[in-house]
Design a protein around this motif. Structure first.
Motif, PDB file in Angstrom:
ATOM      1  N   HIS A 157       5.402  -0.891  -7.449  1.00 46.24           N
ATOM      2  CA  HIS A 157       4.584  -1.191  -8.556  1.00 46.24           C
ATOM      3  C   HIS A 157       5.888  -0.864  -9.782  1.00 46.24           C
ATOM      4  CE1 HIS A 157       3.297  -1.483 -12.674  1.00 46.24           C
ATOM      5  NE2 HIS A 157       2.514  -2.785 -11.938  1.00 46.24           N
ATOM      6  N   ASN A 158       6.548   0.682  -9.662  1.00 42.57           N
ATOM      7  CA  ASN A 158       7.892   1.087  -9.849  1.00 42.57           C
ATOM      8  C   ASN A 158       9.220   0.508  -9.973  1.00 42.57           C
ATOM      9  OD1 ASN A 158       5.648   3.297 -11.038  1.00 42.57           O
ATOM     10  ND2 ASN A 158       7.334   4.484  -8.927  1.00 42.57           N
ATOM     11  N   PHE A 159       9.402  -0.393  -8.945  1.00 43.56           N
ATOM     12  CA  PHE A 159      10.472  -1.099  -9.398  1.00 43.56           C
ATOM     13  C   PHE A 159      10.552  -1.971 -10.809  1.00 43.56           C
ATOM     14  CE2 PHE A 159      10.352   0.175  -4.710  1.00 43.56           C
ATOM     15  CZ  PHE A 159      11.453   0.976  -4.923  1.00 43.56           C
ATOM     16  N   ASN A 160      11.091  -2.442 -11.226  1.00 47.08           N
ATOM     17  CA  ASN A 160      10.832  -3.635 -12.404  1.00 47.08           C
ATOM     18  C   ASN A 160      11.255  -5.362 -12.245  1.00 47.08           C
ATOM     19  OD1 ASN A 160      13.946  -3.482 -12.019  1.00 47.08           O
ATOM     20  ND2 ASN A 160      13.713  -2.624 -14.392  1.00 47.08           N
ATOM     21  N   THR A 161      11.562  -5.075 -10.854  1.00 49.49           N
ATOM     22  CA  THR A 161      11.461  -6.417 -10.578  1.00 49.49           C
ATOM     23  C   THR A 161      10.557  -6.832  -9.069  1.00 49.49           C
ATOM     24  OG1 THR A 161      13.546  -5.521  -8.091  1.00 49.49           O
ATOM     25  CG2 THR A 161      14.332  -6.095 -10.198  1.00 49.49           C
ATOM     26  N   VAL A 162       9.611  -6.067  -9.432  1.00 47.74           N
ATOM     27  CA  VAL A 162       8.338  -6.325  -8.174  1.00 47.74           C
ATOM     28  C   VAL A 162       6.955  -6.323  -8.994  1.00 47.74           C
ATOM     29  CG1 VAL A 162       7.252  -5.249  -6.394  1.00 47.74           C
ATOM     30  CG2 VAL A 162       9.615  -5.168  -6.481  1.00 47.74           C
ATOM     31  N   ALA A 163       6.352  -7.500  -8.599  1.00 42.21           N
ATOM     32  CA  ALA A 163       5.144  -7.433  -9.306  1.00 42.21           C
ATOM     33  C   ALA A 163       3.873  -7.130  -7.776  1.00 42.21           C
ATOM     34  CB  ALA A 163       5.013  -8.896  -9.701  1.00 42.21           C
ATOM     35  N   VAL A 164       3.130  -6.548  -8.629  1.00 43.99           N
ATOM     36  CA  VAL A 164       1.846  -6.309  -7.718  1.00 43.99           C
ATOM     37  C   VAL A 164       0.934  -6.869  -7.797  1.00 43.99           C
ATOM     38  CG1 VAL A 164       0.890  -3.975  -6.634  1.00 43.99           C
ATOM     39  CG2 VAL A 164       2.921  -3.967  -6.856  1.00 43.99           C
ATOM     40  N   TYR A 165      -0.270  -7.066  -7.120  1.00 45.64           N
ATOM     41  CA  TYR A 165      -1.457  -7.275  -7.333  1.00 45.64           C
ATOM     42  C   TYR A 165      -2.118  -7.305  -6.541  1.00 45.64           C
ATOM     43  CZ  TYR A 165      -4.755 -11.758  -7.902  1.00 45.64           C
ATOM     44  OH  TYR A 165      -6.259 -12.299  -7.819  1.00 45.64           O
ATOM     45  N   ILE A 166      -3.439  -6.337  -6.654  1.00 44.88           N
ATOM     46  CA  ILE A 166      -4.084  -5.566  -5.994  1.00 44.88           C
ATOM     47  C   ILE A 166      -5.582  -5.733  -6.223  1.00 44.88           C
ATOM     48  CG2 ILE A 166      -5.370  -3.244  -5.887  1.00 44.88           C
ATOM     49  CD1 ILE A 166      -2.459  -2.925  -5.529  1.00 44.88           C
ATOM     50  N   ALA A 167      -6.017  -6.882  -4.947  1.00 41.69           N
ATOM     51  CA  ALA A 167      -7.102  -7.833  -4.576  1.00 41.69           C
ATOM     52  C   ALA A 167      -8.111  -6.878  -5.087  1.00 41.69           C
ATOM     53  CB  ALA A 167      -6.248  -8.247  -2.876  1.00 41.69           C
ATOM     54  N   ASP A 168      -8.399  -6.102  -4.664  1.00 42.43           N
ATOM     55  CA  ASP A 168      -9.812  -5.759  -4.677  1.00 42.43           C
ATOM     56  C   ASP A 168     -10.071  -5.230  -6.423  1.00 42.43           C
ATOM     57  OD1 ASP A 168     -12.324  -4.156  -3.379  1.00 42.43           O
ATOM     58  OD2 ASP A 168     -11.213  -2.298  -4.413  1.00 42.43           O
ATOM     59  N   VAL A 169      -9.666  -4.564  -6.950  1.00 44.86           N
ATOM     60  CA  VAL A 169      -9.066  -4.494  -8.112  1.00 44.86           C
ATOM     61  C   VAL A 169      -9.468  -5.761  -8.893  1.00 44.86           C
ATOM     62  CG1 VAL A 169      -8.081  -3.752 -10.963  1.00 44.86           C
ATOM     63  CG2 VAL A 169      -7.871  -2.776  -8.508  1.00 44.86           C
ATOM     64  N   GLU A 170      -8.545  -7.288  -8.720  1.00 39.99           N
ATOM     65  CA  GLU A 170      -9.269  -8.126  -9.493  1.00 39.99           C
ATOM     66  C   GLU A 170     -10.416  -9.257  -9.000  1.00 39.99           C
ATOM     67  OE1 GLU A 170      -6.497  -8.806 -11.744  1.00 39.99           O
ATOM     68  OE2 GLU A 170      -5.153  -6.824 -11.447  1.00 39.99           O
ATOM     69  N   ALA A 171     -11.123  -9.017  -8.163  1.00 38.55           N
ATOM     70  CA  ALA A 171     -11.945  -9.003  -7.296  1.00 38.55           C
ATOM     71  C   ALA A 171     -13.093  -8.942  -8.432  1.00 38.55           C
ATOM     72  CB  ALA A 171     -12.114  -9.087  -6.016  1.00 38.55           C
ATOM     73  N   LYS A 172     -13.637  -7.654  -8.529  1.00 36.16           N
ATOM     74  CA  LYS A 172     -14.143  -7.262  -8.947  1.00 36.16           C
ATOM     75  C   LYS A 172     -13.651  -7.257 -10.435  1.00 36.16           C
ATOM     76  CE  LYS A 172     -14.532  -2.806  -6.372  1.00 36.16           C
ATOM     77  NZ  LYS A 172     -14.032  -1.279  -6.134  1.00 36.16           N
ATOM     78  N   LYS A 173     -12.731  -7.540 -11.041  1.00 34.01           N
ATOM     79  CA  LYS A 173     -12.873  -7.785 -12.182  1.00 34.01           C
ATOM     80  C   LYS A 173     -13.228  -9.665 -12.545  1.00 34.01           C
ATOM     81  CE  LYS A 173      -8.366  -5.663 -14.086  1.00 34.01           C
ATOM     82  NZ  LYS A 173      -6.699  -5.928 -14.227  1.00 34.01           N
ATOM     83  N   LEU A 174     -12.751 -10.376 -11.372  1.00 32.93           N
ATOM     84  CA  LEU A 174     -13.221 -11.763 -11.761  1.00 32.93           C
ATOM     85  C   LEU A 174     -14.873 -11.953 -11.149  1.00 32.93           C
ATOM     86  CD1 LEU A 174     -10.750 -13.492  -9.468  1.00 32.93           C
ATOM     87  CD2 LEU A 174     -11.692 -13.676 -11.492  1.00 32.93           C
ATOM     88  N   MET A 175     -15.645 -11.029 -10.690  1.00 32.69           N
ATOM     89  CA  MET A 175     -16.846 -11.059 -10.710  1.00 32.69           C
ATOM     90  C   MET A 175     -17.479 -10.410 -11.557  1.00 32.69           C
ATOM     91  SD  MET A 175     -17.442  -9.787  -6.733  1.00 32.69           S
ATOM     92  CE  MET A 175     -18.858  -9.181  -6.222  1.00 32.69           C
TER      93      MET A 175
END
Length: 199
Positions: free
Chosen positions: A21-39
Motif C-alpha cells: 500500500h506504501n507504493f503510490n502505483t498500487v491499490a490494495v483491497y483487504i477482503a476481510d475488512v471490506e466484507a465486515k463493512k459490507l455486512m
C-alpha cells in the motif's frame, strides 16, 4: 493486473499488504475488512443473513458478531451458508474497486482464504506470505486471547502451507521486517515491469 495476496493466520499478510500500500502505483483491497463493512452496510446481505440465521443476527442495525460467530463456529454447513451470502457481494464490490483504480500499475487483493475459496484462478499472480507453524502460533497468542488449541483449530481449517506455496508465483518469508520490506520491493519491481507489458 490483479494480484492475489494470502497467507495463513499469524503469517503477517496484513503487514505485507500495508507495505504494498506504501507504493503510490498500487491499490490494495483487504477482503476481510471490506466484507465486515459490507455486512453492516449492504441491504442485500442484511436481508439474506436474517433469513438464514434469524432476527438476532442484527442488533440496532449493526451485525451481531458474537451471535453469528456462535452459529458458524465449528459448523461447516452454516459457515458455507454465510460465505455464500457474503462472498458474491464482496466480489461485486471488488469489481467496482478495480474500475475505480485503473490508473494504478496493479491491484493487490488480500484474503486469508484465497485458496480455500478457490479464488486463485481469478488473479494474474499469487503471492503467499510464509512463517513456520510455531512462529504463527506465537504471534496469534501474543495478539489475542486465544488458547493454543483454538489457534491450532483455526490453522487446521485452512489449507496446509506447502500446498499453498506450490501454487503461488511468489513467496515472502516474513520473519524480519527489513527482509520482508526488501522482498516486497523486489516483487513490486517485477510486477511493475510485468504490468507495463500487460494488456
Amino acid at each position: 493486473m490483479v494480484i492475489g495476496l494470502t497467507g495463513g493466520i499469524g503469517s503477517g499478510k496484513t503487514t505485507v499488504a500495508k507495505l504494498f500500500h506504501n507504493f503510490n502505483t498500487v491499490a490494495v483491497y483487504i477482503a476481510d475488512v471490506e466484507a465486515k463493512k459490507l455486512m453492516n452496510s449492504s441491504d442485500i446481505i442484511r436481508k439474506k443473513l436474517i433469513e438464514a440465521f434469524g432476527e438476532k443476527t442484527y442488533q440496532k442495525h449493526q451485525l451481531n458478531r458474537p451471535f453469528l460467530a456462535s452459529i458458524v463456529f465449528n459448523n461447516k454447513e452454516k459457515l458455507h451458508i454465510l460465505n455464500s451470502i457474503v462472498h458474491p457481494e464482496v466480489k461485486k464490490h471488488f469489481q467496482k474497486f478495480i474500475e475505480n483504480n485503473t490508473n494504478k500499475a496493479y491491484i493487490v487483493y488480500e484474503s486469508a482464504i484465497l485458496f480455500e475459496s478457490n479464488s486463485q484462478h481469478q488473479f494474474d499472480f499469487v503471492i503467499s506470505v510464509f512463517v513456520d507453524l510455531e512462529e504463527r502460533i506465537r504471534r496469534v497468542l501474543d495478539r489475542d486471547n486465544s488458547t493454543r488449541q483454538e489457534v491450532l483449530s483455526r490453522i487446521n481449517s485452512q489449507w496446509k502451507e506447502d500446498k499453498k506455496l506450490l501454487l503461488s508465483n511468489y513467496v515472502i518469508n516474513n520473519y524480519a521486517l527489513q527482509e520482508t520490506e526488501s522482498s516486497v520491493k523486489k516483487i513490486h519491481n517485477i510486477l511493475t515491469k510485468k504490468a507495463a507489458t500487460f494488456s
